[in-house]
Scaffold this motif. Sequence first.
Motif, PDB file in Angstrom:
ATOM      1  N   MET A  45       0.861  -1.190   0.000  1.00 26.39           N
ATOM      2  CA  MET A  45       0.000   0.000   0.000  1.00 26.39           C
ATOM      3  C   MET A  45       0.898   1.240   0.000  1.00 26.39           C
ATOM      4  O   MET A  45       1.926   1.283   0.658  1.00 26.39           O
ATOM      5  CB  MET A  45      -0.898  -0.008   1.224  1.00 26.39           C
ATOM      6  CG  MET A  45      -1.836  -1.209   1.287  1.00 26.39           C
ATOM      7  SD  MET A  45      -3.151  -1.155   0.070  1.00 26.39           S
ATOM      8  CE  MET A  45      -4.249   0.039   0.835  1.00 26.39           C
ATOM      9  N   SER A  46       0.486   2.273  -0.721  1.00 25.48           N
ATOM     10  CA  SER A  46       1.330   3.451  -0.933  1.00 25.48           C
ATOM     11  C   SER A  46       1.393   4.323   0.318  1.00 25.48           C
ATOM     12  O   SER A  46       0.549   4.241   1.210  1.00 25.48           O
ATOM     13  CB  SER A  46       0.797   4.271  -2.106  1.00 25.48           C
ATOM     14  OG  SER A  46      -0.431   4.880  -1.747  1.00 25.48           O
ATOM     15  N   ALA A  47       2.404   5.204   0.340  1.00 22.27           N
ATOM     16  CA  ALA A  47       2.611   6.084   1.485  1.00 22.27           C
ATOM     17  C   ALA A  47       1.510   7.129   1.626  1.00 22.27           C
ATOM     18  O   ALA A  47       1.361   7.730   2.690  1.00 22.27           O
ATOM     19  CB  ALA A  47       3.968   6.770   1.368  1.00 22.27           C
ATOM     20  N   SER A  48       0.742   7.350   0.583  1.00 18.64           N
ATOM     21  CA  SER A  48      -0.343   8.329   0.648  1.00 18.64           C
ATOM     22  C   SER A  48      -1.627   7.753   1.224  1.00 18.64           C
ATOM     23  O   SER A  48      -2.609   8.472   1.407  1.00 18.64           O
ATOM     24  CB  SER A  48      -0.624   8.884  -0.757  1.00 18.64           C
ATOM     25  OG  SER A  48      -1.017   7.826  -1.629  1.00 18.64           O
ATOM     26  N   THR A  49      -1.626   6.476   1.545  1.00 22.02           N
ATOM     27  CA  THR A  49      -2.819   5.833   2.081  1.00 22.02           C
ATOM     28  C   THR A  49      -3.184   6.432   3.437  1.00 22.02           C
ATOM     29  O   THR A  49      -2.333   6.544   4.324  1.00 22.02           O
ATOM     30  CB  THR A  49      -2.596   4.322   2.239  1.00 22.02           C
ATOM     31  OG1 THR A  49      -2.198   3.767   0.989  1.00 22.02           O
ATOM     32  CG2 THR A  49      -3.874   3.634   2.704  1.00 22.02           C
ATOM     33  N   SER A  50      -4.433   6.787   3.590  1.00 24.91           N
ATOM     34  CA  SER A  50      -4.884   7.346   4.862  1.00 24.91           C
ATOM     35  C   SER A  50      -4.946   6.260   5.923  1.00 24.91           C
ATOM     36  O   SER A  50      -5.276   5.107   5.640  1.00 24.91           O
ATOM     37  CB  SER A  50      -6.264   7.986   4.686  1.00 24.91           C
ATOM     38  OG  SER A  50      -6.823   8.315   5.938  1.00 24.91           O
TER      39      SER A  50
ATOM     40  N   CYS B 235       3.164  -2.346   3.992  1.00 30.90           N
ATOM     41  CA  CYS B 235       2.153  -1.305   3.858  1.00 30.90           C
ATOM     42  C   CYS B 235       2.659   0.013   4.447  1.00 30.90           C
ATOM     43  O   CYS B 235       3.204   0.038   5.547  1.00 30.90           O
ATOM     44  CB  CYS B 235       0.861  -1.721   4.550  1.00 30.90           C
ATOM     45  SG  CYS B 235      -0.022  -3.052   3.701  1.00 30.90           S
ATOM     46  N   SER B 236       2.452   1.088   3.709  1.00 31.18           N
ATOM     47  CA  SER B 236       2.834   2.419   4.161  1.00 31.18           C
ATOM     48  C   SER B 236       1.584   3.227   4.467  1.00 31.18           C
ATOM     49  O   SER B 236       0.461   2.822   4.171  1.00 31.18           O
ATOM     50  CB  SER B 236       3.680   3.123   3.106  1.00 31.18           C
ATOM     51  OG  SER B 236       4.866   2.402   2.853  1.00 31.18           O
TER      52      SER B 236
ATOM     53  N   THR C 227       1.084   6.403  13.311  1.00 32.58           N
ATOM     54  CA  THR C 227       0.462   5.606  14.364  1.00 32.58           C
ATOM     55  C   THR C 227      -0.808   4.939  13.853  1.00 32.58           C
ATOM     56  O   THR C 227      -1.664   5.602  13.254  1.00 32.58           O
ATOM     57  CB  THR C 227       0.112   6.483  15.585  1.00 32.58           C
ATOM     58  OG1 THR C 227       1.307   7.073  16.096  1.00 32.58           O
ATOM     59  CG2 THR C 227      -0.542   5.650  16.679  1.00 32.58           C
ATOM     60  N   LEU C 228      -0.914   3.649  14.080  1.00 33.76           N
ATOM     61  CA  LEU C 228      -2.117   2.905  13.743  1.00 33.76           C
ATOM     62  C   LEU C 228      -2.795   2.484  15.053  1.00 33.76           C
ATOM     63  O   LEU C 228      -2.206   1.753  15.849  1.00 33.76           O
ATOM     64  CB  LEU C 228      -1.779   1.663  12.912  1.00 33.76           C
ATOM     65  CG  LEU C 228      -2.925   0.677  12.661  1.00 33.76           C
ATOM     66  CD1 LEU C 228      -4.020   1.337  11.820  1.00 33.76           C
ATOM     67  CD2 LEU C 228      -2.416  -0.583  11.971  1.00 33.76           C
TER      68      LEU C 228
ATOM     69  N   CYS D 104       5.856  -2.995   7.803  1.00 31.61           N
ATOM     70  CA  CYS D 104       4.994  -1.833   7.598  1.00 31.61           C
ATOM     71  C   CYS D 104       5.672  -0.580   8.156  1.00 31.61           C
ATOM     72  O   CYS D 104       6.589  -0.664   8.970  1.00 31.61           O
ATOM     73  CB  CYS D 104       3.639  -2.059   8.265  1.00 31.61           C
ATOM     74  SG  CYS D 104       2.682  -3.405   7.520  1.00 31.61           S
ATOM     75  N   SER D 105       5.199   0.586   7.723  1.00 31.10           N
ATOM     76  CA  SER D 105       5.894   1.835   8.063  1.00 31.10           C
ATOM     77  C   SER D 105       5.410   2.470   9.359  1.00 31.10           C
ATOM     78  O   SER D 105       5.928   3.526   9.750  1.00 31.10           O
ATOM     79  CB  SER D 105       5.707   2.841   6.913  1.00 31.10           C
ATOM     80  OG  SER D 105       4.337   3.212   6.784  1.00 31.10           O
ATOM     81  N   PHE D 106       4.463   1.865  10.041  1.00 28.26           N
ATOM     82  CA  PHE D 106       3.953   2.464  11.267  1.00 28.26           C
ATOM     83  C   PHE D 106       5.033   2.486  12.349  1.00 28.26           C
ATOM     84  O   PHE D 106       5.719   1.496  12.574  1.00 28.26           O
ATOM     85  CB  PHE D 106       2.755   1.668  11.791  1.00 28.26           C
ATOM     86  CG  PHE D 106       1.654   1.500  10.783  1.00 28.26           C
ATOM     87  CD1 PHE D 106       0.875   2.589  10.402  1.00 28.26           C
ATOM     88  CD2 PHE D 106       1.402   0.263  10.206  1.00 28.26           C
ATOM     89  CE1 PHE D 106      -0.134   2.425   9.468  1.00 28.26           C
ATOM     90  CE2 PHE D 106       0.400   0.103   9.273  1.00 28.26           C
ATOM     91  CZ  PHE D 106      -0.373   1.189   8.904  1.00 28.26           C
TER      92      PHE D 106
END
Length: 296
Positions: A10-15, A37-38, A43-44, A61-63
């Motif tokens: 998933m792209s870095a622009s994903t909300s 996933c980005s 924070t998730l 993932c980038s979180f």
Amino acid sequence: MLTKLVLHDMSASTSVNVYERVFRDCIGLQVLYLTSCSCAHTTLVVDAPCSHIRELVLEECSFFVIELRDLPMLVRLACSLTDTSKILFGSVPSLMDTNLSFSLEDDSIVAARWINEFDSFLGMSPTMANLVIRFIGRRTWIGASSPEKKLPHLKKLLVADMPSNWDISWTRGLLMASTFLEVMHIHVPHSETEPDYLRGMNWSKSRNELRHHHLKELVVIGYTQRNIWLLKYVVRVCTSLQRIVLLKDGHVRYIGLWDWRMVGQQTCPWSDDEKMVLRRMMKKFGLRPLPKLILG
């Protein structure tokens, strides 16, 4: 009706709302994988009291922070973390099986901060019965540390890819924090070079030394004579120990994410003198009856 979902790259622009809605709105979902996933946020927060997710895997993932605030049905969790990310637990009353992979940078300050956060993590997940801990990346030395809180339900533990220059008394802390632990497996990858230094290896016996009444099996892959202090400690305090397996080399064969087998080499590289030293040590320090000793 969706029961299994895999989100990949998933792209870095994903909300962040996209991820949070998956947990909250897909109420029939039972298995969720988030891989590479980005997100636009760091924070998730997972707050899904109506969720039926039983299996959750988070890989690369980038979180920076993953907060499992409310996942009432979660039974199995696998998560890969770096020195800049962490996982927080709120209400996960059904969590049984956990697989954590940690990637560490070659920095002692970062490593010290990480070990404190890891201790906090252990105390936040008291229901775990089965725990896999894996270390990937550079081999940074980390000293002994005992978790502040107990793991009262943990019965099976694997510490894999443990750097050979770590203070192995760190695993002793995990043992004593897990009152009902029955199986403890440690894997140290084979290294051609000796560690630069080791610390805290000589443990003296305390008059008030606590006993461990449930450990039945200890398996160590990558065993060397440097680990004799761990072995002395275990045979001295574990009253129910039945089986000790010491393998000089071998690997872990994973069966999915939450189960494994310890696999040694075919031939036994132990000399007669080494075998004699171990057996004498067990007779001198071990509780009766002595556990079965298997060398490989």
